[in-house]
Design a protein around this motif. Structure first.
Motif, PDB file in Angstrom:
ATOM      1  N   LEU A   1     -17.225  -2.553   4.660  1.00 24.25           N
ATOM      2  CA  LEU A   1     -16.067  -1.828   5.171  1.00 24.25           C
ATOM      3  C   LEU A   1     -16.200  -0.321   5.017  1.00 24.25           C
ATOM      4  O   LEU A   1     -15.470   0.429   5.666  1.00 24.25           O
ATOM      5  CB  LEU A   1     -14.804  -2.317   4.455  1.00 24.25           C
TER       6      LEU A   1
ATOM      7  N   HIS B   1      -9.400  -2.294  -0.169  1.00 24.31           N
ATOM      8  CA  HIS B   1      -8.987  -3.123   0.961  1.00 24.31           C
ATOM      9  C   HIS B   1      -8.481  -4.491   0.489  1.00 24.31           C
ATOM     10  O   HIS B   1      -8.838  -4.954  -0.595  1.00 24.31           O
ATOM     11  CB  HIS B   1     -10.145  -3.356   1.937  1.00 24.31           C
TER      12      HIS B   1
ATOM     13  N   ILE C   1      -7.703  -6.930   7.940  1.00 26.56           N
ATOM     14  CA  ILE C   1      -8.034  -6.082   6.794  1.00 26.56           C
ATOM     15  C   ILE C   1      -6.987  -4.986   6.658  1.00 26.56           C
ATOM     16  O   ILE C   1      -6.641  -4.314   7.633  1.00 26.56           O
ATOM     17  CB  ILE C   1      -9.433  -5.455   6.950  1.00 26.56           C
ATOM     18  N   TYR C   2      -6.476  -4.834   5.457  1.00 28.14           N
ATOM     19  CA  TYR C   2      -5.492  -3.796   5.145  1.00 28.14           C
ATOM     20  C   TYR C   2      -6.143  -2.780   4.206  1.00 28.14           C
ATOM     21  O   TYR C   2      -6.740  -3.149   3.193  1.00 28.14           O
ATOM     22  CB  TYR C   2      -4.266  -4.423   4.471  1.00 28.14           C
ATOM     23  N   THR C   3      -6.061  -1.504   4.553  1.00 28.89           N
ATOM     24  CA  THR C   3      -6.576  -0.441   3.699  1.00 28.89           C
ATOM     25  C   THR C   3      -5.501  -0.075   2.678  1.00 28.89           C
ATOM     26  O   THR C   3      -4.392   0.324   3.056  1.00 28.89           O
ATOM     27  CB  THR C   3      -6.978   0.788   4.522  1.00 28.89           C
TER      28      THR C   3
END
Length: 355
Positions: free
Chosen positions: A16, A288, A304-306
């Motif tokens: 990522l 993440h 995917i969440y930052t």
């Protein structure tokens, strides 16, 4: 991963940070039995586990570096973090015994350096510690350090809440909250905390434990289903079906949603907007959180969440300058709008005079 056919899977890894991906196909040893495929993510390696078969991906070298075909069929495995290029030590649950094995099991397994009171039902690992639950003490979690001064910490998990909430659970499920037969069904461990998922027949509850202070707190709503905890880097993520009334379910509350908890703030937040499809198996990583989304057609997608955006020095300076200039920009913008409004009023007046 995805199954190509009965005997093969395709595994794809994404970095990522660099947005690079690595893909490989593996033949599964299905003649020994068809087992679920599990993926373990550690500090130095990623391990793909299928029955007797383990495949290792080295994160520092960005390459697949070896296979381990085990002798025993382990009940569960966990990975200790090495932080270097060496193969990671693996923690194995072998018919109720906990073993530590090195580099493909070439050396004899090392038993867990503590006296166990009975067979172990589950394990978890992080850095240089192993957490485990013994079958005859289903509400006690033990944390054993492996390096330096070896210590064992035992914590009894507490999930009792007030009778009013338990009565609400009974009204929603037609099942009594069974504290007498409460059982830990899942554990996850990080540097300073442990999470334990506890089954109470009518409901599951998720408990976060501070390993330094012994403080325990319930995560999620204790009257609705919760599952699949993951912990790391100061965050906990989990599935929840908030507002589901099991004995009279409404369609909009039957799907799983994923939430996350910031430990330092003691606050929980949703990871996505409300929807009517399943969000499953969240995985906390550095910076993440990833999870699996399954739509109405059964199609799977990784989301995917930052967790946070880190500003570089120059970005911080730009932000400071913008904050200083904001009042001036607002004055200019307001003045411009007032001028435009005055012009429109004057034009309307001129048109009125002409008429």
């Amino acid at each position: 991963y995805e199954r190509i056919d009965e005997g093969y899977i395709s595994v794809t890894l994404w970095n990522l940070s660099t947005e690079e991906s690595y893909q490989s196909n593996f033949g599964l040893y299905t003649t020994w039995g068809d087992y679920p495929v599990e993926i373990l993510i550690g500090e130095s390696h990623i391990v793909v586990w299928h029955g007797y078969q383990l495949e290792f991906f080295n994160l520092s070298k960005n390459e697949w570096e070896g296979q381990w075909v085990t002798g025993p069929l382990f009940d569960d495995i966990a990975m200790l973090s090495n932080g270097d290029d060496a193969w990671p030590r693996m923690v194995m649950l072998n018919d109720g015994d906990v073993e530590i094995r090195l580099r493909g099991g070439v050396n004899a397994p090392t038993p867990l350096p503590t006296s166990l009171n009975g067979p172990v039902s589950m394990i978890a690992a992080d850095d240089n510690r192993v957490a485990y639950v013994e079958a005859d003490r289903p509400m006690v979690t033990h944390i054993q350090s492996l390096d330096g001064v070896q210590q064992t910490l035992s914590i009894e998990i507490e999930v009792t809440i007030d009778e009013q909430h338990d009565a609400q659970v009974f009204d929603q499920t037609d099942t009594v909250v069974d504290y007498q037969n409460a059982t830990i069904t899942d554990i996850a461990l990080d540097e300073g905390h442990l999470v334990a998922l506890v089954n109470l027949s009518a409901i599951d509850r998720l408990v976060l434990v501070n390993l330094a202070t012994g403080e325990q707190r319930l995560l999620g709503d204790p009257v609705f289903p919760v599952a699949a905890p993951s912990i790391g880097h100061g965050h906990v993520a989990y599935q929840q079906k908030q507002f589901l009334v099991s004995n009279d379910p409404m369609p909009e509350f039957m799907d799983w949603e994923v939430d996350f908890h910031i430990i330092s703030e003691n606050r929980s937040y949703p990871l996505h907007a409300p929807d009517s499809i399943d969000q499953l198996d969240p995985q906390v990583m550095e910076d993440h959180i990833a999870w699996m989304q399954i739509d109405e057609n059964g199609d799977k997608e990784i989301r995917i969440y930052t967790i946070e955006v880190v500003f570089e020095k120059y970005s911080s300076r730009v932000l400071q300058i913008f904050i200083l200039l904001m009042p001036l920009l607002l004055i200019i913008w307001t003045s411009q709008r007032m001028t435009e409004k005055s012009g429109r009023l004057l034009k309307r007046a001129e048109i009125g005079e002409e008429e």
